[in-house]
Design an enzyme around this catalytic site. Structure first.
Site, PDB file in Angstrom:
ATOM      1  N   ASP A  87       0.828  -1.203   0.000  1.00 30.15           N
ATOM      2  CA  ASP A  87       0.000   0.000   0.000  1.00 30.15           C
ATOM      3  C   ASP A  87       0.870   1.263   0.000  1.00 30.15           C
ATOM      4  OD1 ASP A  87      -2.761   1.074   0.367  1.00 30.15           O
ATOM      5  OD2 ASP A  87      -1.926   1.872   2.221  1.00 30.15           O
ATOM      6  N   GLU A  89      14.326 -15.530   0.091  1.00 34.07           N
ATOM      7  CA  GLU A  89      14.767 -16.624   0.978  1.00 34.07           C
ATOM      8  C   GLU A  89      13.722 -17.739   1.020  1.00 34.07           C
ATOM      9  OE1 GLU A  89      15.441 -15.221   4.958  1.00 34.07           O
ATOM     10  OE2 GLU A  89      16.568 -13.490   4.221  1.00 34.07           O
TER      11      GLU A  89
HETATM   12  C1  NOJ Z   1      -4.477   3.006  -0.858  1.00 34.69           C
HETATM   13  C2  NOJ Z   1      -5.608   2.088  -0.563  1.00 34.69           C
HETATM   14  O1  NOJ Z   1      -5.951   1.404  -1.724  1.00 34.69           O
HETATM   15  C3  NOJ Z   1      -6.741   2.939  -0.027  1.00 34.69           C
HETATM   16  O2  NOJ Z   1      -7.936   2.225   0.083  1.00 34.69           O
HETATM   17  C4  NOJ Z   1      -6.313   3.521   1.286  1.00 34.69           C
HETATM   18  O3  NOJ Z   1      -7.307   4.422   1.737  1.00 34.69           O
HETATM   19  C5  NOJ Z   1      -5.004   4.285   1.156  1.00 34.69           C
HETATM   20  N1  NOJ Z   1      -4.032   3.574   0.375  1.00 34.69           N
HETATM   21  C6  NOJ Z   1      -4.402   4.553   2.524  1.00 34.69           C
HETATM   22  O4  NOJ Z   1      -3.934   3.361   3.090  1.00 34.69           O
END
Ligand code: NOJ
Length: 537
Positions: free
Chosen positions: A207, A251
């Site tokens: 993310d 790994e």
């Molecule tokens: C991207 C994620 O896809 C989204 O849903 C989220 O709100 C933001 N990152 C923050 O983590």
């Protein structure tokens, strides 16, 4: 085991809250997912990507993690996770988890300890606490804005009750950013990766992969500059982290993968995330414009940029952050916000917008590389705009004081059975967002084994994509077609997509698959607007 399976894989995104509810509380869960894996196997996907299911106060749909090594009771237990993984592997499907390293939840024990600690304490050093500017520090430390609206800083209250330092949150106030220059943070994430890898997970979607490292001194954002050049986007030091992670994944046996959520531009820069010693995949730019020359350019640029570093392209049409393609592609280009609501304008009727979504599916699944499907797109689900304000959950809606709608409309629980309560989402009526009546018509059981249904189109496309090895092929543009038609060959398959408003000539030959709901295309010599076909080349 298929080596480097990820290069050509079809990966299905499950948003656990909204996929299937096993216990009837109205919120989807891990046992719910396990109980519906057969449907994903029938669809023919190679892997499932699970959006976060970790312990979380759910202020941002689980992207606010309070414990990275446990399952939120809403979604089940670690034993439920193990059972899901086992069941997926038994069906030859891999499972990728979402990892959220840019920020934790404010309920994470580390952040709670940071709030309790004095300024300058080691507990604060895991996050980005700074003194405010102005008299008595009443102004935020810099001018950065939260992606959900409002300032990216919130002032903490010190132990003595006085207003104190500020902490950075690029997203909601409940999502404080980690300080990745702190070795303790790096070590903690190595531990978290190992925890899930040891349990057998096949990889991670990372993310906010571009933002972990912030520019030294946290300088003000130059409002004239593009977001891609912001002091929190694509700082060179971020690549070191992923090289470290890649070495850790390597790994392990079994071709485990890292997938970057990075929207950084230009694409040549994004390709830096998928150099041979970093991640395996990074998402493409979603296809937003229904315009053949624009899409052709995106396809060429993506294939060029990623192949230059030896990485596959990774095609995605929709995800849990975007207006669903069955609605988005017909919105005027200037009106494509994150979400829609009852007052949004420019939304065409469902039957008018579905054809483009079906045609886009055939385009996405025909391209070389890997393809991601977002749950429900195989049913042709549209964005749900008729969600009452009081039912909305996405922080954008609240942080902009109702000015922007946010992403609830693409997260409405899925319809499985037309005549069951909650359309088969769970055992009872409960559903955490209201489901529209249209769900009765689009429920999976209504589409199963129906020749012209969207579900059948996806099943056929995924199967043909595999048998004709489209994922491992090449795009060879075909001359002689009008500019509003995308026309290319991928191996022994010709792909044609008419994005104009006039029919286009269809060459003689065998139509393998058509996105048209009624298969007139196979018997005529024209390709209708908003229609795609695959032909034997
Ligand atoms: C991207 C994620 O896809 C989204 O849903 C989220 O709100 C933001 N990152 C923050 O983590």
């Amino acid at each position: 085991m298929n080596k480097e399976w990820w290069r050509t894989a079809v990966i299905y995104q499950v948003y656990p809250r909204s996929f299937a509810d096993g216990d009837g509380d109205g919120i989807g869960d891990l046992p719910g997912i396990t109980s519906r894996l057969d449907a994903l196997q029938e669809l023919g996907v190679d892997a499932v990507w699970l959006s976060p299911f970790y312990t979380s106060p759910q202020r941002d749909g689980g992207y606010d993690v309070a414990d990275y090594c446990d399952v939120d009771p809403l979604f089940g237990t670690l034993a439920d996770f193990d059972a899901l993984l086992l069941a997926a592997h038994a069906r030859d499907m891999r499972v990728i988890a979402d990892i959220v390293p840019n920020h934790s939840s404010s309920q994470h024990p580390w952040f709670q300890a940071a709030l309790d600690a004095a300024p300058g304490g080691i507990e604060r050093g895991r996050y980005l606490f700074r003194e405010g500017r102005g008299i008595d520090g009443t102004e935020p430390p810099n001018n950065w804005r939260s992606h959900f609206g409002g300032p990216a800083w919130t002032r903490a209250t010190e132990a003595d009750g006085a207003p104190g330092q500020w902490y950075l949150h690029l997203f909601d106030t409940s999502q404080p950013d980690f300080d990745w220059s702190n070795e303790e943070v790096r070590e903690e994430f190595r531990r978290i990766l190992r925890f899930w890898l040891d349990r057998g997970i096949d990889g991670f979607r990372v993310d906010v992969a571009s933002s972990l490292v912030k520019a030294e001194g946290l300088p003000d954002l130059d409002p004239e500059l593009d977001e891609d050049l912001a002091p929190y986007t694509g700082q060179p030091g971020v690549h070191e982290i992923y090289r470290d992670w890649r070495a850790l994944l390597d790994e392990y046996e079994g071709d485990r993968v890292l997938v970057a959520e990075s929207w950084i531009k230009p694409l040549t820069r994004r390709a830096e995330w998928v150099r041979p010693d970093e991640m395996h995949q990074a998402f493409n730019d979603l296809f937003d414009d229904w315009d053949a020359p624009t899409l052709r350019r995106i396809i060429d640029d993506t294939l060029d940029a990623f192949s230059a570093v030896g990485a596959p392209s990774t095609w995605v049409a929709s995800n849990h952050d975007t207006v669903r393609q069955a609605t988005r592609l017909s919105l005027p280009r200037s009106e494509r916000p994150n979400g829609l609501g009852p007052n949004s304008t420019g939304i065409a009727s469902y039957d008018d917008t579905l054809p483009r979504a079906r045609a886009l599916a055939l385009l996405t699944l025909s391209l070389p590389g890997s393809a991601y499907l977002y749950q429900g797109e195989e049913l042709g689900l549209p964005e749900v705009s008729e969600i009452p304000d009081e039912a909305r959950q996405d922080p954008t809606f609240f942080r902009t004081e109702g000015e922007q709608y946010g992403r609830d409309g693409c997260r409405v629980p899925l319809p499985w059975e037309a005549d069951a309560p909650s359309y088969g989402f769970g055992p009872g009526e409960a559903s955490w967002l209201p489901q529209p009546e249209l769900w009765g018509r689009l429920a999976r059981d209504r589409q199963q084994d129906v020749a012209d249904s969207t579900l059948t189109l996806y099943q056929d496309a995924v199967a043909l994509r595999r048998s004709r090895t489209l994922g491992a092929g090449h795009v060879e543009w075909l001359p002689g077609y009008p500019t509003h038609v995308l026309a290319f060959r991928n191996g022994n398959t010709t792909v044609l997509v008419n994005m104009g408003s006039e029919p286009a000539p269809l060459p003689a030959g065998e139509v393998l698959l058509s996105s048209a709901a009624t298969s007139t295309t196979s018997t005529t010599s024209t390709l209708d607007p908003d229609t795609a076909v695959w032909m034997h080349a």
